[in-house]
Design a protein around this motif. Structure first.
Motif, short mmCIF file in Angstrom:
data_model
loop_
_atom_site.label_atom_id
_atom_site.label_comp_id
_atom_site.label_asym_id
_atom_site.label_seq_id
_atom_site.Cartn_x
_atom_site.Cartn_y
_atom_site.Cartn_z
N ASP A 139 -2.22 9.20 1.87
CA ASP A 139 -2.81 8.78 0.58
C ASP A 139 -1.38 8.07 0.13
O ASP A 139 -1.46 7.46 -1.08
CB ASP A 139 -2.94 9.78 -0.50
CG ASP A 139 -4.51 10.08 -0.01
OD1 ASP A 139 -5.16 9.53 0.52
OD2 ASP A 139 -4.88 11.51 -0.45
N ALA A 140 -0.23 8.19 0.79
CA ALA A 140 1.10 7.57 0.17
C ALA A 140 1.05 6.18 0.64
O ALA A 140 0.89 5.48 1.19
CB ALA A 140 2.21 8.43 0.66
N VAL A 141 1.60 5.52 -0.71
CA VAL A 141 1.71 3.89 -0.54
C VAL A 141 3.21 3.63 0.13
O VAL A 141 4.15 4.42 -0.35
CB VAL A 141 1.68 3.16 -1.74
CG1 VAL A 141 1.95 1.80 -1.71
CG2 VAL A 141 0.46 3.45 -2.34
N ARG A 142 2.94 2.91 1.15
CA ARG A 142 4.33 2.62 1.84
C ARG A 142 4.74 1.32 1.86
O ARG A 142 5.64 0.94 2.76
CB ARG A 142 4.11 3.50 3.08
CG ARG A 142 4.31 4.81 2.95
CD ARG A 142 5.53 5.41 2.84
NE ARG A 142 5.65 6.91 2.76
CZ ARG A 142 5.74 7.40 1.54
NH1 ARG A 142 5.73 6.95 0.44
NH2 ARG A 142 5.58 8.81 1.35
N GLY A 143 4.11 0.35 1.28
CA GLY A 143 4.39 -1.09 1.05
C GLY A 143 3.34 -1.96 0.90
O GLY A 143 1.99 -1.55 0.63
N VAL A 144 3.23 -3.12 1.17
CA VAL A 144 2.26 -3.89 0.99
C VAL A 144 1.92 -4.76 2.13
O VAL A 144 2.93 -5.23 2.83
CB VAL A 144 2.14 -4.84 -0.25
CG1 VAL A 144 2.48 -4.02 -1.49
CG2 VAL A 144 3.46 -5.68 -0.27
N ARG A 145 0.64 -5.69 2.13
CA ARG A 145 0.40 -6.67 3.29
C ARG A 145 0.03 -7.99 2.46
O ARG A 145 -0.44 -7.95 1.30
CB ARG A 145 -0.91 -6.39 3.97
CG ARG A 145 -0.86 -5.17 4.81
CD ARG A 145 -2.01 -5.02 5.74
NE ARG A 145 -2.25 -3.47 5.83
CZ ARG A 145 -1.44 -2.90 6.81
NH1 ARG A 145 -0.48 -3.48 7.49
NH2 ARG A 145 -1.75 -1.58 6.78
N GLU A 152 3.85 -7.89 6.68
CA GLU A 152 3.65 -6.56 5.77
C GLU A 152 5.20 -6.32 5.23
O GLU A 152 6.30 -6.88 5.82
CB GLU A 152 3.85 -5.45 6.98
CG GLU A 152 2.54 -5.14 7.43
CD GLU A 152 2.45 -3.94 8.35
OE1 GLU A 152 1.47 -3.56 9.02
OE2 GLU A 152 3.67 -3.50 8.54
N ILE A 153 5.32 -6.05 3.86
CA ILE A 153 6.63 -5.60 3.30
C ILE A 153 6.43 -4.26 3.13
O ILE A 153 5.75 -3.74 2.34
CB ILE A 153 6.68 -6.59 2.06
CG1 ILE A 153 6.77 -8.08 2.54
CG2 ILE A 153 8.23 -6.11 1.34
CD1 ILE A 153 6.86 -9.03 1.18
N ARG A 154 7.41 -3.60 3.66
CA ARG A 154 7.35 -2.10 3.49
C ARG A 154 8.62 -1.43 2.38
O ARG A 154 9.50 -2.23 2.01
CB ARG A 154 8.01 -1.46 4.88
CG ARG A 154 7.04 -1.49 5.87
CD ARG A 154 7.24 -0.70 6.96
NE ARG A 154 5.92 -0.48 8.01
CZ ARG A 154 4.98 0.24 7.78
NH1 ARG A 154 5.16 1.64 6.87
NH2 ARG A 154 3.95 0.32 8.32
N ALA A 155 7.92 -0.65 1.63
CA ALA A 155 9.01 0.10 0.62
C ALA A 155 8.45 1.38 0.40
O ALA A 155 7.36 1.53 0.46
CB ALA A 155 8.92 -0.78 -0.49
#
Ligand SMILES: Cc1cc2nc3c(=O)[nH]c(=O)nc-3n(C[C@H](O)[C@H](O)[C@H](O)COP(=O)(O)OP(=O)(O)OC[C@H]3O[C@@H](n4cnc5c(N)ncnc54)[C@H](O)[C@@H]3O)c2cc1C
Length: 432
Positions: A139-145, A152-155
């Motif tokens: 369920d954890a957000v780890r970035g965006v497409r 993909e950009i991870r954060a």
């Protein structure tokens, strides 16, 4: 393009740019992603930027530095019928000196400036970069497409500031897929070019003084109202219409806007003006009771995406709430990073910060305002009562005068009926 940051902010409107600015100033490696060719490219609003003490802390010289049109010294509320208008007006010298109480601005200029300030503070600012999905681990957000370089950009943390239709909040499961038309409005606006001397003569302004006008009774019975704000050498004029009521009326926003612009009172103020652009945008008007969840694991929501916007009939406030929430979201992320915990629980301090600020305190105070705005008689019958009463007060035609109280009650009884009047007064009292 770099693929990994310490934080990502989606949307470079006022909320997102403020969040990126706050993070960059705290030394966080942040990316600010905007789908437009530049921030504000397609962003629109009525035109009144309310005072923002939090941004004045970031920029103590805010009013010298920001690209503002005019500072507002006069606020008016006008009740209109087809041919009459009754205006209540307030003007004060206190609004004519710093700290000013509010300004008119043009969003393409203002938003671009704020995003550029975030970039100058150290944020990586990427335009033409549309987020179309989230990267999730459980369920954890780890970035965006993003729709750029197929990427993909991870954060480890994302701030969703992508406006009222926030795809980011939707994908994170923080808001319902369907937005309720009774809790949304649509704004339509015309930007009219008028020479500076004409604006100053017609609105009685000098130097960079500005005027703000709100109108009731100009929407053919559709719930909503009108606005007019003076810019340096143009005027922003438009309508805010509740979507459910508009749908039921079968009217189109542009027909209503055109009729508004042709009202004798408006036509006089705008005569000779050249239409520069039409624009439209949705407004979240459900207030406190329509807010989505404000955070999840690795994600926070700010500004319109979080429903932080409200209308009371006298003011429509959104930008000041967006900026304040963006800065508080940034503060929360900076603190959570230090403790190494970006879970929903740690990011939950964001809500406490909002509750401790004017943002949620005002939204809570006016949580019943939408109920008042759903009184249909406000939009046609009451302007007729007010204008009918004033016409009878001022008309001298040889017939005997009546006491003012009796005249007012008589006019209200004719147009609305006393029971309805009392019920509406009670709803209005409870709402504000
Ligand atoms: C007609 C009208 C009149 C208004 N009048 C006033 C007023 O006078 N005063 C006031 O204070 N408020 C007013 N408001 C409300 C105010 O405009 C909003 O509350 C404010 O703009 C919210 O700021 P925001 O940054 O949250 O969202 P927005 O300003 O909507 O910014 C969202 C940003 O995200 C970007 N974006 C969206 N999706 C994506 C994506 N998938 N990927 C990347 N980028 C994305 C958009 O391009 C945009 O730049 C008005 C609104 C309207 C529509």
């Amino acid at each position: 393009m770099r693929r990994s940051f310490e934080a990502v902010v989606v949307g470079a409107g006022p909320a997102g740019a403020a969040a990126a600015l706050g993070l960059a100033r705290s030394g966080v490696d942040v990316a600010l992603l905007e789908r437009g060719a530049f921030a504000g490219e397609k962003n629109m609003f009525g035109g009144l930027l309310h005072r923002m003490p939090a941004l004045e802390t970031v920029f103590p010289d805010f009013w010298d530095r920001a690209p503002l049109e005019r500072h507002v010294v006069r606020k008016s509320l006008c009740f209109l019928t087809g041919e009459a208008g009754f205006t209540v007006q307030f003007e004060t010298g206190a609004f004519d000196r710093p700290p000013y109480n509010g300004y008119t601005v043009l969003r393409p200029v203002y938003d671009a400036w704020l995003a550029e300030e975030a970039r100058r503070a150290g944020a990586t600012y990427l335009t033409r970069c549309t987020v179309d999905d989230l990267i999730l681990e459980g369920d954890a957000v780890r970035g965006v497409r993003v729709l750029r370089d197929g990427g993909e950009i991870r954060a480890p943390v994302v701030i969703a500031a992508d406006g009222v239709l926030s795809l980011t909040a939707l994908k994170a499961g923080l808001r319902a897929p369907r937005l309720d038309p009774d809790r949304m409005a649509v704004g339509v606006k015309a930007l009219i070019d008028l020479p500076r001397p004409a604006i100053e003569d017609r609105f009685g302004l000098v130097r960079d003084q500005g005027a703000s006008m709100e109108f009731v009774g100009c929407t053919a019975g559709v719930r909503g109202g009108g606005f007019l704000y003076t810019n340096r050498d143009s005027v922003s004029v438009g309508l805010v219409l509740h979507i459910g009521s508009l749908r039921d009326s079968g009217r189109t926003p542009y027909d209503l806007l055109n009729a508004f612009l042709e009202h004798p009172m408006l036509a006089k103020l705008l005569r000779g003006g050249r239409l520069l652009e039409y624009s439209a945008h949705v407004i979240p008007e459900g207030g406190y009771d329509a807010m989505p969840r404000l955070c999840g694991d690795g994600i926070l929501v700010a500004g319109d995406a979080a429903g932080l916007c409200y209308a009371t009939g006298l003011n429509l406030e959104g930008i000041n709430l967006a900026v304040h929430s963006g800065l508080l979201a940034a503060e929360t992320v900076a603190e959570a990073r230090q403790s190494g915990d970006l879970s929903a629980r740690a990011l939950g301090h964001y809500r406490e910060k909002l509750e401790g600020s004017f943002v949620l305190q005002d939204l809570k105070l006016f949580r019943r305002a939408p109920r008042m705005l759903h009184i249909d008689r406000l939009y046609e019958a009451y302007p007729e009562v007010i204008c009918g009463f004033m016409e009878r007060v001022y008309r001298i035609d040889g017939s005997p005068k009546r006491r003012l109280g009796k005249l007012l009650v008589g006019t209200a009884r004719e147009k609305v009926g006393l029971r309805a009047l009392l019920a509406d007064a009670l709803t209005a009292w409870r709402s504000v």
